[in-house]
Scaffold this active site. Structure first.
Site, PDB file in Angstrom:
ATOM      1  N   LYS A  30     -33.310  33.417 -62.161  1.00  0.00           N
ATOM      2  CA  LYS A  30     -32.953  34.814 -61.910  1.00  0.00           C
ATOM      3  C   LYS A  30     -31.448  34.988 -62.094  1.00  0.00           C
ATOM      4  CE  LYS A  30     -31.623  37.331 -58.471  1.00  0.00           C
ATOM      5  NZ  LYS A  30     -30.803  38.349 -59.188  1.00  0.00           N
TER       6      LYS A  30
ATOM      7  N   GLU B 108     -23.522  26.439 -54.602  1.00  0.00           N
ATOM      8  CA  GLU B 108     -22.128  26.476 -55.074  1.00  0.00           C
ATOM      9  C   GLU B 108     -21.614  27.848 -54.703  1.00  0.00           C
ATOM     10  OE1 GLU B 108     -18.843  27.087 -56.372  1.00  0.00           O
ATOM     11  OE2 GLU B 108     -19.892  27.704 -58.199  1.00  0.00           O
TER      12      GLU B 108
ATOM     13  N   CYS C 131     -14.751  31.584 -58.455  1.00  0.00           N
ATOM     14  CA  CYS C 131     -14.733  30.820 -57.202  1.00  0.00           C
ATOM     15  C   CYS C 131     -13.618  29.791 -57.188  1.00  0.00           C
ATOM     16  CB  CYS C 131     -16.086  30.150 -56.976  1.00  0.00           C
ATOM     17  SG  CYS C 131     -16.592  29.046 -58.313  1.00  0.00           S
TER      18      CYS C 131
ATOM     19  N   GLU D 234     -12.193  35.331 -49.573  1.00  0.00           N
ATOM     20  CA  GLU D 234     -12.270  35.330 -51.028  1.00  0.00           C
ATOM     21  C   GLU D 234     -12.192  36.769 -51.539  1.00  0.00           C
ATOM     22  OE1 GLU D 234     -14.704  32.776 -54.293  1.00  0.00           O
ATOM     23  OE2 GLU D 234     -15.914  33.901 -52.867  1.00  0.00           O
TER      24      GLU D 234
END
Length: 502
Positions: free
Chosen positions: A189, A264, A298, A396
């Protein structure tokens, strides 16, 4: 001022229609609904996908289950799977420009950058093909004359692979070829924002000879199909890349049936800079690390932790180089920073910047959205005088925003670097080997770069500490993540025991 490259008129951007892939056949979703993708750089609809429902996810899982339990893929020799993976790599290379265009226009990524990502993905597929033939177990003939132990590595089974919007083709390439090399079957997906290149990959896989049902690709929102893909009892493993918050939900869903999970997740990655470093090299790496992929990465080097004695000079140099960064049309080969993925995400980035300013940070460069006439863009931004407890220094941001902090001692630098919830990557800049090695040993991160930043290779494992995730991708053990170990304990000769004479 940052160099701006205005998007060209969008009349030549044609709408592309996509179907979903289940059981080797392309078709519509159970309800016939669609998802449309508006190009973040040009503001026009460029892709239309079939919107998967829970019923579609369940059908894809059922097909993948049958393909694993009774199909040929897990039963092929390693060399047979390897040859097919190599063919996939060749076909990706043949369609590289098509794939690069799709990622550039759907994600707003600079096309020159995406071409490099596609080339990197080709290398990963070839590396996985090599590892397919190197996957093996162990034997133990040292357990006594009456015992022989053999440890097998077997494919884990059906794997749900869920990928994000920021590196659509590269990240599926960090997961899928290794799962296939191990003999697994999959349901993939991609993000509903950037599914085009993954669906083209489905065409490539079928052309290369991957059997029907081994790779199934559905497009849907996380809310619609995510719970099914991560909790269904016929799924043996989930491999997810995305935010830490969604990673927690993924882990909780998978816990219902105790699935294997690979995550991750996010990062808040520091670059620690000492006075004796090569400042010219560092400044280039700082600008690259902060603004690559518009900071929607990231691994972004979003925190500069500078020695106080050089902080002012370094910030001035980084700001000066930031003025030369070209922001704008992702289809222009000279563009370095493209569009922000959605208007909502641009607003989120802007709130982080304004919050930092209200808290006492200083704007050293940039700071706001850019009006280029089409799409949504953000100026490369540098915030100095940032305190470690500010949200912009701990969370983040996922945008082209660089936070600058300072330190006086090596221990203080390590403490600041380790003070956040993440531990994906870090960098250290010094000509002193002892300094670099000390930072490398004491900073809790999955990768520590020394006098460089955001380099990588298919051979090097990638993943994080703490809330940056679980497990590793890439590297020689990547295929093993998609396996289970089975012990065969074989007895030789007469059996002795409780009720047998000795």
């Amino acid at each position: 001022m940052t160099i701006e490259i205005r998007p060209k008129p969008s009349a030549d951007l044609k709408l592309r229609e996509f179907s979903m892939l289940i059981g080797g056949s392309w078709g519509k979703g159970a309800e016939g609904r669609t998802i449309e993708r508006i190009a973040p750089s040009h503001g026009v609809t460029v892709s239309r996908y079939q919107a998967a429902t829970r019923a579609d996810a369940e059908r894809a899982i059922s097909v993948a289950r049958q393909a694993f339990d009774t199909g040929p893929w897990p039963r092929m020799t390693a060399s047979e799977r390897s040859r097919i993976l190599l063919k996939v790599a060749d076909l990706i290379a043949d369609r590289a420009e098509e794939l690069a265009f799709l990622d550039a226009i759907e994600a707003g990524k600079p096309i020159s950058q995406v071409r490099g990502e596609i080339a990197g993905s080709v290398d990963i597929w070839r590396y996985a093909a090599a590892l397919a033939r190197d996957l093996h177990g162990e034997s133990y003939n040292t357990l006594g004359d009456g015992t022989l132990g053999v440890v097998l590595r077997e494919a884990v089974g059906v794997v749900s692979i869920i990928t994000p919007w920021n590196f659509p083709f590269l990240i599926v390439g960090q997961k899928l070829p290794f799962a296939l090399a191990a003999g697994c079957t999959t349901v993939v997906k991609p993000s509903e924002l950037t599914s085009g290149s993954t669906l083209v990959l489905g065409e490539i896989l079928l052309e290369a000879g991957v059997p029907e049902g081994v790779v199934n690709i559905i497009v849907g929102t996380g809310a619609e199909v995510g719970p099914t893909l991560t909790s269904h009892p016929d799924v043996d493993m989930v491999s997810f890349t995305g935010s830490t918050g969604v990673g927690r939900l993924t882990m909780a869903n998978a816990a219902q049936t105790l699935k294997k999970v690979s995550l991750e997740l996010g990062g808040k990655n520091p670059q620690i800079v000492f006075p004796d470093c090569d400042l010219e090299a560092f400044v280039d790496a700082a600008v690259f690390g902060a603004y690559f992929n518009a900071g929607e990465c990231c691994n972004a080097g979003s925190r500069l932790i500078l020695h106080k004695s050089i902080a002012g000079d370094v910030v001035a140099r980084v700001a000066e180089l930031s003025k030369k960064v070209k922001v704008g049309d992702p289809l222009d080969p000279s563009t370095q920073v493209g569009a922000i993925i959605t208007p909502q995400h641009l607003d989120k980035i802007s709130r982080y910047v304004s919050g930092a300013m209200e808290g006492g940070a200083t704007m050293a460069h940039g700071g706001g959205a850019l009006d280029l006439g089409l799409g949504q863009f953000m100026a490369p931004t540098i915030l100095s005088d940032v305190k470690p407890d500010m949200a912009v220094a701990r969370e983040e941001v996922f945008g082209p925003v660089l936070s600058v902090l300072t330190f006086e001692t090596l221990d203080e630098a390590i403490r600041i670097a380790n003070s956040v919830d993440y531990g994906l990557s870090a960098g250290v800049w010094s000509r002193d080997f002892d300094t670099c090695l000390t930072i490398g040993r004491k900073v809790r991160a999955g990768t520590v770069w020394m006098n460089t930043f955001m380099d990588g290779a298919s051979e090097l494992p990638f993943g994080g500490y703490k809330q940056s995730g679980l497990g590793r991708e890439l590297g020689r053990h990547a295929v093993e993540d998609y396996t289970e170990t089975k012990t065969l304990n074989m007895h030789i000769g007469n059996r002795t025991g409780w009720w047998m004479p000795r």
